[in-house]
Motif scaffolding. Structure first.
Motif, PDB file in Angstrom:
ATOM      1  N   GLU A 137      13.126   8.182   2.243  1.00 24.72           N
ATOM      2  CA  GLU A 137      14.884   7.068   0.872  1.00 24.72           C
ATOM      3  C   GLU A 137      14.286   6.738   1.261  1.00 24.72           C
ATOM      4  OE1 GLU A 137      19.544   8.102  -0.477  1.00 24.72           O
ATOM      5  OE2 GLU A 137      19.096   8.797   1.644  1.00 24.72           O
ATOM      6  N   GLY A 138      14.489   5.766   2.124  1.00 20.82           N
ATOM      7  CA  GLY A 138      14.909   4.032   1.867  1.00 20.82           C
ATOM      8  C   GLY A 138      13.387   3.843   0.946  1.00 20.82           C
ATOM      9  N   LEU A 139      12.092   4.051   1.237  1.00 18.82           N
ATOM     10  CA  LEU A 139      10.800   4.165   0.835  1.00 18.82           C
ATOM     11  C   LEU A 139      10.979   4.442  -0.925  1.00 18.82           C
ATOM     12  CD1 LEU A 139       7.302   3.834   0.247  1.00 18.82           C
ATOM     13  CD2 LEU A 139       7.714   5.781   0.986  1.00 18.82           C
ATOM     14  N   ALA A 140      11.570   5.333  -0.946  1.00 18.89           N
ATOM     15  CA  ALA A 140      11.842   5.582  -2.418  1.00 18.89           C
ATOM     16  C   ALA A 140      12.798   4.849  -2.997  1.00 18.89           C
ATOM     17  CB  ALA A 140      12.473   7.411  -2.395  1.00 18.89           C
ATOM     18  N   CYS A 141      13.875   3.853  -2.373  1.00 23.03           N
ATOM     19  CA  CYS A 141      14.843   3.187  -3.568  1.00 23.03           C
ATOM     20  C   CYS A 141      14.233   2.571  -3.560  1.00 23.03           C
ATOM     21  CB  CYS A 141      15.787   3.340  -2.013  1.00 23.03           C
ATOM     22  SG  CYS A 141      17.046   4.949  -1.905  1.00 23.03           S
ATOM     23  N   ARG A 142      12.714   1.196  -2.836  1.00 19.67           N
ATOM     24  CA  ARG A 142      12.447   0.200  -3.164  1.00 19.67           C
ATOM     25  C   ARG A 142      11.441   0.510  -4.436  1.00 19.67           C
ATOM     26  NH1 ARG A 142      11.759  -3.383  -4.788  1.00 19.67           N
ATOM     27  NH2 ARG A 142      10.460  -4.869  -3.743  1.00 19.67           N
ATOM     28  N   LEU A 143      10.785   1.660  -4.255  1.00 19.39           N
ATOM     29  CA  LEU A 143      10.099   2.249  -5.432  1.00 19.39           C
ATOM     30  C   LEU A 143      10.840   1.672  -6.779  1.00 19.39           C
ATOM     31  CD1 LEU A 143       7.195   3.258  -5.639  1.00 19.39           C
ATOM     32  CD2 LEU A 143       7.752   4.923  -5.630  1.00 19.39           C
ATOM     33  N   ARG A 174      19.799  15.833  -5.330  1.00 16.37           N
ATOM     34  CA  ARG A 174      21.278  14.849  -4.602  1.00 16.37           C
ATOM     35  C   ARG A 174      21.031  15.200  -3.437  1.00 16.37           C
ATOM     36  NH1 ARG A 174      19.404  20.698  -5.975  1.00 16.37           N
ATOM     37  NH2 ARG A 174      19.428  22.362  -4.444  1.00 16.37           N
ATOM     38  N   ARG A 175      20.834  15.757  -2.624  1.00 16.14           N
ATOM     39  CA  ARG A 175      20.599  15.615  -0.843  1.00 16.14           C
ATOM     40  C   ARG A 175      20.195  13.531  -0.812  1.00 16.14           C
ATOM     41  NH1 ARG A 175      15.317  18.632   0.464  1.00 16.14           N
ATOM     42  NH2 ARG A 175      15.615  17.278   1.731  1.00 16.14           N
ATOM     43  N   PHE A 176      20.086  13.062  -1.480  1.00 14.55           N
ATOM     44  CA  PHE A 176      19.460  11.688  -1.607  1.00 14.55           C
ATOM     45  C   PHE A 176      20.541  10.894  -2.029  1.00 14.55           C
ATOM     46  CE2 PHE A 176      15.725  14.314  -1.241  1.00 14.55           C
ATOM     47  CZ  PHE A 176      15.314  13.701   0.414  1.00 14.55           C
ATOM     48  N   GLU A 177      21.905  10.493  -1.264  1.00 11.77           N
ATOM     49  CA  GLU A 177      22.697  10.122  -2.072  1.00 11.77           C
ATOM     50  C   GLU A 177      22.771   8.400  -2.572  1.00 11.77           C
ATOM     51  OE1 GLU A 177      27.871   9.058  -1.193  1.00 11.77           O
ATOM     52  OE2 GLU A 177      26.482  10.469   0.278  1.00 11.77           O
ATOM     53  N   ARG A 178      21.937   7.736  -1.111  1.00 11.06           N
ATOM     54  CA  ARG A 178      21.924   6.350  -1.777  1.00 11.06           C
ATOM     55  C   ARG A 178      20.928   6.266  -2.784  1.00 11.06           C
ATOM     56  NH1 ARG A 178      17.751   2.700   1.852  1.00 11.06           N
ATOM     57  NH2 ARG A 178      17.506   4.517   2.979  1.00 11.06           N
ATOM     58  N   LEU A 179      19.305   7.058  -2.716  1.00 15.96           N
ATOM     59  CA  LEU A 179      18.922   7.214  -4.005  1.00 15.96           C
ATOM     60  C   LEU A 179      19.231   7.365  -5.121  1.00 15.96           C
ATOM     61  CD1 LEU A 179      16.081   6.442  -5.045  1.00 15.96           C
ATOM     62  CD2 LEU A 179      15.390   9.327  -4.729  1.00 15.96           C
ATOM     63  N   MET A 184       4.343   3.551   9.568  1.00 14.58           N
ATOM     64  CA  MET A 184       4.669   2.181   8.806  1.00 14.58           C
ATOM     65  C   MET A 184       5.256   2.811   8.091  1.00 14.58           C
ATOM     66  SD  MET A 184       3.434   0.240  10.592  1.00 14.58           S
ATOM     67  CE  MET A 184       2.873  -1.065   9.486  1.00 14.58           C
ATOM     68  N   ILE A 185       5.795   3.541   7.203  1.00 11.33           N
ATOM     69  CA  ILE A 185       7.409   3.875   6.726  1.00 11.33           C
ATOM     70  C   ILE A 185       8.176   4.040   7.248  1.00 11.33           C
ATOM     71  CG2 ILE A 185       8.282   5.768   5.310  1.00 11.33           C
ATOM     72  CD1 ILE A 185       4.862   7.067   4.810  1.00 11.33           C
ATOM     73  N   TYR A 186       8.277   4.700   8.071  1.00 10.66           N
ATOM     74  CA  TYR A 186       9.306   4.110   9.355  1.00 10.66           C
ATOM     75  C   TYR A 186       9.793   2.832   9.133  1.00 10.66           C
ATOM     76  CZ  TYR A 186      10.181   9.181   9.921  1.00 10.66           C
ATOM     77  OH  TYR A 186      10.027  10.572   9.413  1.00 10.66           O
ATOM     78  N   TYR A 187       8.900   1.903   9.200  1.00  6.90           N
ATOM     79  CA  TYR A 187       8.639   0.550  10.202  1.00  6.90           C
ATOM     80  C   TYR A 187       9.505  -0.283   9.131  1.00  6.90           C
ATOM     81  CZ  TYR A 187       7.170  -3.943  11.359  1.00  6.90           C
ATOM     82  OH  TYR A 187       6.995  -5.176  11.156  1.00  6.90           O
ATOM     83  N   HIS A 188       8.835  -0.076   7.824  1.00  7.74           N
ATOM     84  CA  HIS A 188       9.381  -0.955   6.918  1.00  7.74           C
ATOM     85  C   HIS A 188      10.506  -0.193   6.259  1.00  7.74           C
ATOM     86  CE1 HIS A 188       5.574  -3.153   6.599  1.00  7.74           C
ATOM     87  NE2 HIS A 188       4.505  -2.454   6.521  1.00  7.74           N
ATOM     88  N   PHE A 189      10.597   0.864   6.040  1.00  8.16           N
ATOM     89  CA  PHE A 189      11.662   1.872   5.400  1.00  8.16           C
ATOM     90  C   PHE A 189      12.254   2.337   4.784  1.00  8.16           C
ATOM     91  CE2 PHE A 189       7.957   0.815   2.649  1.00  8.16           C
ATOM     92  CZ  PHE A 189       8.179  -0.240   1.816  1.00  8.16           C
ATOM     93  N   LYS A 190      12.520   2.382   7.036  1.00  5.88           N
ATOM     94  CA  LYS A 190      12.952   3.511   7.574  1.00  5.88           C
ATOM     95  C   LYS A 190      13.606   4.877   6.961  1.00  5.88           C
ATOM     96  CE  LYS A 190      14.994  -0.089   9.149  1.00  5.88           C
ATOM     97  NZ  LYS A 190      14.412  -0.665  10.561  1.00  5.88           N
ATOM     98  N   GLY A 191      12.171   5.486   6.798  1.00  5.68           N
ATOM     99  CA  GLY A 191      11.945   6.749   6.339  1.00  5.68           C
ATOM    100  C   GLY A 191      11.922   6.947   4.518  1.00  5.68           C
ATOM    101  N   LEU A 207       0.980  -0.995   0.181  1.00  4.95           N
ATOM    102  CA  LEU A 207       0.246   0.119   0.323  1.00  4.95           C
ATOM    103  C   LEU A 207       0.452   0.658   0.202  1.00  4.95           C
ATOM    104  CD1 LEU A 207      -2.824  -1.060   2.429  1.00  4.95           C
ATOM    105  CD2 LEU A 207      -2.980  -0.520  -0.215  1.00  4.95           C
ATOM    106  N   LEU A 208       1.905   0.991   0.911  1.00  4.50           N
ATOM    107  CA  LEU A 208       2.718   2.375   0.694  1.00  4.50           C
ATOM    108  C   LEU A 208       3.404   3.046  -0.655  1.00  4.50           C
ATOM    109  CD1 LEU A 208       3.994   2.284   4.244  1.00  4.50           C
ATOM    110  CD2 LEU A 208       3.044   4.078   3.834  1.00  4.50           C
ATOM    111  N   LEU A 209       3.561   1.887  -0.681  1.00  2.57           N
ATOM    112  CA  LEU A 209       5.425   1.750  -2.289  1.00  2.57           C
ATOM    113  C   LEU A 209       3.607   2.250  -3.032  1.00  2.57           C
ATOM    114  CD1 LEU A 209       6.453  -1.584  -2.328  1.00  2.57           C
ATOM    115  CD2 LEU A 209       8.140   0.535  -2.176  1.00  2.57           C
ATOM    116  N   ALA A 210       2.550   1.783  -3.277  1.00  2.00           N
ATOM    117  CA  ALA A 210       1.398   2.065  -4.524  1.00  2.00           C
ATOM    118  C   ALA A 210       1.158   4.195  -4.437  1.00  2.00           C
ATOM    119  CB  ALA A 210       0.186   1.469  -4.160  1.00  2.00           C
TER     120      ALA A 210
END
Length: 208
Positions: free
Chosen positions: A54-60, A115-120, A45-52, A13-16
């Protein structure tokens, strides 16, 4: 008895929801509160699954690149009109859906705050190079079959394709063999590419 379809879990649901919000508003313009509200869940729940965010965006992004690669596999498996203009146009449409305006990858790649999201940024670059590798291998098959011209490196035309599909300027002049084809005004970029690469584009533009 009848088997009920499983309800989507909170991660799905969060990814969609994030995909819709980022496509509309970009990475920095899409707050986590809006994503969680659209998903019908709490921000925690965003922090629970993706740590924030950027983590959500990386998974997406990982999911979006995987879907594009699956689409390229399907395009390659469709042997109808092999190496025709129509097949190149289908390739252009596929890339445009995944990289163009309104797409998740398009919105995130062109976000001013990226530019602020190096991992992404790393995930976007890695996925892009993987797609370039797959495209290069597909076009190399066309060269080996004699349908496409030889004598030039395929990596740069593949990067040019991704720039065109994303509606972004290519850094530098169009790579070989596109120089002459770029003079053909009024033609879509994927048609220009086919005209430049096809070994014998008889009659101008093949349609089958």
């Amino acid at each position: 008895g009848r088997r009920c379809a499983a309800a989507p879990d909170s991660r799905e649901l969060l990814l969609a929801a994030a995909g819709r919000v980022f496509a509309r508003r970009g990475l920095t313009g899409g707050p986590m509160r809006e994503i969680s509200r659209e998903a019908g869940l709490s921000v925690t729940m965003i922090y629970y699954h993706f740590k924030g965010k950027e983590g959500l965006a990386c998974r997406l992004v990982d999911q979006a690149w995987s879907e594009l690669l699956s689409g390229l596999d399907a395009w390659d498996a469709d042997r109808k009109g092999l190496w025709s203009c129509a097949k190149f146009r289908r390739l252009g449409a596929l890339l445009g859906r995944h990289l163009g305006r309104g797409s998740t990858l398009g919105a995130l790649s062109q976000d001013p705050g990226l530019r602020r999201f190096e991992r992404l940024r790393g995930r976007l670059d890695e996925g892009r190079e993987e797609v370039v590798t797959v495209l290069r291998d597909l076009l190399a098959e066309g060269q080996r079959s004699g349908a496409l011209k030889r004598g030039f490196d395929l990596a740069e035309p593949c990067r040019w394709m991704l720039s065109m599909a994303a509606c972004r300027p290519f850094p530098g002049p169009a790579p070989k063999p596109l120089n002459d084809a770029m003079l053909l005004a009024g033609r879509p970029w994927d048609e220009q590419l086919w005209l430049a690469m096809a070994d014998r584009p008889a009659g101008g533009v093949r349609t089958a």
